[in-house]
Design a protein around this motif. Structure first.
Motif, short mmCIF file in Angstrom:
data_model
loop_
_atom_site.label_atom_id
_atom_site.label_comp_id
_atom_site.label_asym_id
_atom_site.label_seq_id
_atom_site.Cartn_x
_atom_site.Cartn_y
_atom_site.Cartn_z
N ARG A 187 0.95 -1.21 -0.09
CA ARG A 187 -0.18 0.47 0.19
C ARG A 187 1.24 1.27 -0.43
NH1 ARG A 187 -4.66 -2.92 2.38
NH2 ARG A 187 -6.77 -1.27 2.61
N ASP A 239 -3.93 4.23 5.37
CA ASP A 239 -4.75 4.48 3.77
C ASP A 239 -5.38 6.37 3.67
OD1 ASP A 239 -4.96 1.91 3.01
OD2 ASP A 239 -6.98 1.68 2.48
N ALA A 240 -5.82 6.47 5.24
CA ALA A 240 -5.94 8.24 5.32
C ALA A 240 -4.94 9.04 5.14
CB ALA A 240 -6.96 8.64 6.36
N THR A 256 -4.22 1.16 12.08
CA THR A 256 -5.68 -0.18 10.88
C THR A 256 -5.11 0.74 10.02
OG1 THR A 256 -6.99 1.57 10.76
CG2 THR A 256 -7.03 0.30 12.50
N ASP A 257 -5.80 -1.16 8.56
CA ASP A 257 -5.27 -0.73 7.44
C ASP A 257 -6.37 0.82 6.60
OD1 ASP A 257 -3.84 -3.10 7.04
OD2 ASP A 257 -6.40 -4.40 5.89
N THR A 258 -7.23 1.16 7.29
CA THR A 258 -7.95 2.31 7.05
C THR A 258 -7.63 3.94 6.96
OG1 THR A 258 -10.14 1.63 7.75
CG2 THR A 258 -9.98 3.84 7.62
N GLU A 259 -6.12 3.31 8.37
CA GLU A 259 -5.32 4.99 8.80
C GLU A 259 -4.56 5.10 9.06
OE1 GLU A 259 -7.09 3.86 14.13
OE2 GLU A 259 -5.91 3.50 12.94
#
Length: 432
Positions: free
Chosen positions: A355, A422-423, A417-420
Motif C-alpha cells: 500500500r 490509507d488516510a 489499521t488499514d483504514t488509518e
C-alpha cells in the motif's frame, strides 16, 4: 532547555528544538523568531550558538531571513511565495494516531494464548530469592534453539543472557567494554545514542549506509545490519566484512541490534552478522516487535571474552528481566504463539508495505513495520502539517539525525489499521 552535560553540540540541540516547535504547530508560518542576541542572552549561551542553529535551519528550509527584518518560520506555503498564513492549532497529541516505527501489529485472535501464559505464571513456583542473573535456564535453551533456526546463529544455552530489552543489553555490554567511544549510524536509533551517552562514552557519528573502515579510538560500533534504522536497506556483504575487519584492527566490538529481522517479506531473513564472527560481535535480540514493546524483554549473546565480566556485573547489580515476564515469554515460545505471531504479522506488513509503495512511488526499500520517505525540507514541513490536520503524528527523519542532516518522514504502519494507513498516505500524497 539545552543539555550541557552530554546532549550534543548546543547549536544542534537548539536547531532540533526549534525544528520540533515548527512541526508540532507551536511556531506557525510567518512567526518571527527572537534575534540571535536576545535568544543567546535568554539561554545563557554564546551568540554564535544561536547563529549556527539559525543558519542550519535556514539551509534546511525551516527558517528564512528577511534583510533588516529578522528571521521567520518558513513553511512550504511561505517558501513558495504564497501569502503568509497561520497554521491551524495543532491537534491534541494524545488524540493523534501515532504512526510509530516501533509499534507492532498484534493479532487479536491470539489473546487467549496470552491469557493462558499469564495464568501459568500465576501457578508456577517462584524463586526463593534472586533468580539466576543470566536468565531462566529453560528460556535460554529455547532462545538458543530459535537463534539457530531463525538467525543462523549457532549458540548454546550457556551463551545466551536474558535482558530487559535491547537498550538494557546494550547498557550491560557498555559496562564491560574497554574505554573508548562508540560509533553509531547517523541517522540512527535515538535510544542507542542516549544509552551510550548515559554510560559516559562519546558517540562518533557515522554517515548511515557508508562503509565502516576505521574504528580507531572506538571501543565499539553499534549497528542494525539486517535493516538499517531508519533508512531501511540491509548492510551488504562487502560492508559487513569491512566492519568486522575494522573492529578486529581496532580491537573493538560490534554491537548488532537485530530488532526486526523476522519481518522480511521480499526475501528470506538475512543471517545475523554475529554468525560471521562470534568473537567480535555482541548480538542483541528483542521481543518488542514480535509480542509487545511493553513486555520489556530481550536477549544478548556476548563475545566469549566478555561473558565473565558481564555475568559479574549482572550478579552484583541483580540486573536482569523480571522472572514473571520470562516465564510468560517461555510459555508463548513453547505454545507456538511467537511463531504464529511472526507469520501473521509478516503477511500484514507485506500487504501494508505494498500500500505504501503504491501510494508513494519512488520510496526506498520497505521492510519490517515502517518506511522512510526522504523529502526536501519544505515538503517535509507541509506533509507533516497535513498529517497532523488529518489526525496523525509520526517521527521526522531529521529528529533521528545528529550531524548529517536529512529530511523526510518515517512512516510506521504496525500500530494502525488499514483504514488509518490509507488516510495517512492520502494526506502525504496531497502535498507531493
Amino acid at each position: 532547555m539545552l543539555d550541557r552535560a552530554g546532549g550534543g553540540p548546543l547549536g544542534q540541540q537548539l536547531a532540533r528544538q526549534v525544528r520540533r516547535r515548527i512541526t508540532d504547530g507551536t511556531l506557525a508560518d510567518g512567526d518571527r523568531l527572537p534575534s540571535t542576541r536576545a535568544l543567546a542572552a535568554e539561554l545563557g549561551v554564546a551568540r554564535t550558538v544561536v547563529e549556527q542553529a539559525y543558519a542550519q535551519l535556514v539551509a534546511e528550509g525551516w527558517l528564512a531571513g528577511r534583510r533588516g527584518a529578522g528571521t521567520y518560520v518558513a513553511t512550504a506555503a511561505h517558501l513558495a511565495g504564497s501569502p503568509t498564513r497561520t497554521l491551524r492549532p495543532a491537534p491534541d497529541r494524545e488524540r493523534l494516531v501515532r504512526l510509530d516505527a516501533g509499534t507492532p501489529w498484534t493479532d487479536p485472535r491470539q489473546a487467549a494464548v496470552w491469557r493462558r501464559a499469564w495464568r501459568e505464571v500465576g501457578t508456577a513456583r517462584r524463586p526463593a530469592g534472586y533468580d539466576d542473573p543470566r536468565g531462566l535456564p529453560e528460556l535460554r535453551a529455547a532462545l538458543a534453539g530459535r537463534l539457530a533456526r531463525e538467525r543462523g546463529l549457532d549458540v548454546d544455552p550457556e551463551d545466551v543472557r536474558v535482558t530487559a530489552g535491547t537498550t538494557d543489553g546494550l547498557r550491560h555490554l557498555l559496562a564491560v567494554l574497554r574505554p573508548g567511544a562508540v560509533l553509531v549510524d547517523d541517522p540512527g536509533y535515538r535510544a542507542a545514542v542516549a544509552t551510550v551517552r548515559a554510560s559516559g562514552r562519546a558517540v562518533v557519528d557515522h554517515p548511515a549506509l557508508a562503509p565502516v573502515r576505521d574504528l580507531a579510538g572506538c571501543a565499539a560500533a553499534y549497528a542494525t545490519p539486517a535493516h538499517q534504522h531508519p533508512l531501511g536497506p540491509p548492510m551488504g556483504g562487502a560492508e559487513r566484512l569491512d566492519l568486522l575487519a575494522a573492529a578486529r584492527a581496532a580491537d573493538a566490538v560490534v554491537v548488532e541490534d537485530d530488532y526486526d529481522s523476522e519481518f522480511r517479506y521480499d526475501v528470506a531473513p538475512i543471517p545475523a552478522l554475529a554468525s560471521l564472527d562470534r568473537d567480535r560481535v555482541g548480538y542483541l535480540g528483542t521481543a518488542s516487535k514480535t509480542v509487545a514493546p511493553s513486555l520489556r524483554l530481550g536477549w544478548l549473546v556476548a563475545p566469549p571474552a566478555l561473558v565473565e565480566p558481564l555475568d559479574g556485573f549482572r550478579r552484583v547489580t541483580h540486573d536482569t528481566a523480571a522472572w514473571p515476564v520470562q516465564r510468560a515469554f517461555l510459555a508463548l515460545l513453547r505454545d507456538g504463539y511467537v511463531d504464529r505471531a511472526v507469520r501473521a504479522a509478516r503477511r500484514v506488513y507485506a500487504e501494508r508495505a505494498a500500500r505504501v509503495a503504491d501510494a508513494l512511488p519512488g520510496i526506498g526499500p520497505v521492510a519490517g513495520m515502517y518506511a522512510t520517505l526522504e523529502l526536501p525540507p519544505a515538503t517535509t514541513v507541509a506533509a507533516h502539517a497535513a498529517l497532523r490536520r488529518a489526525g496523525f503524528d509520526l517521527t521526522l527523519l531529521a529528529d533521528l539525525c545528529r550531524t548529517h542532516v536529512r529530511t523526510g518522514l518515517v512512516i510506521g504502519f504496525g500500530g494502525c489499521t488499514d483504514t488509518e494507513l490509507d488516510a495517512a498516505l492520502a494526506a502525504v500524497r496531497s502535498v507531493l
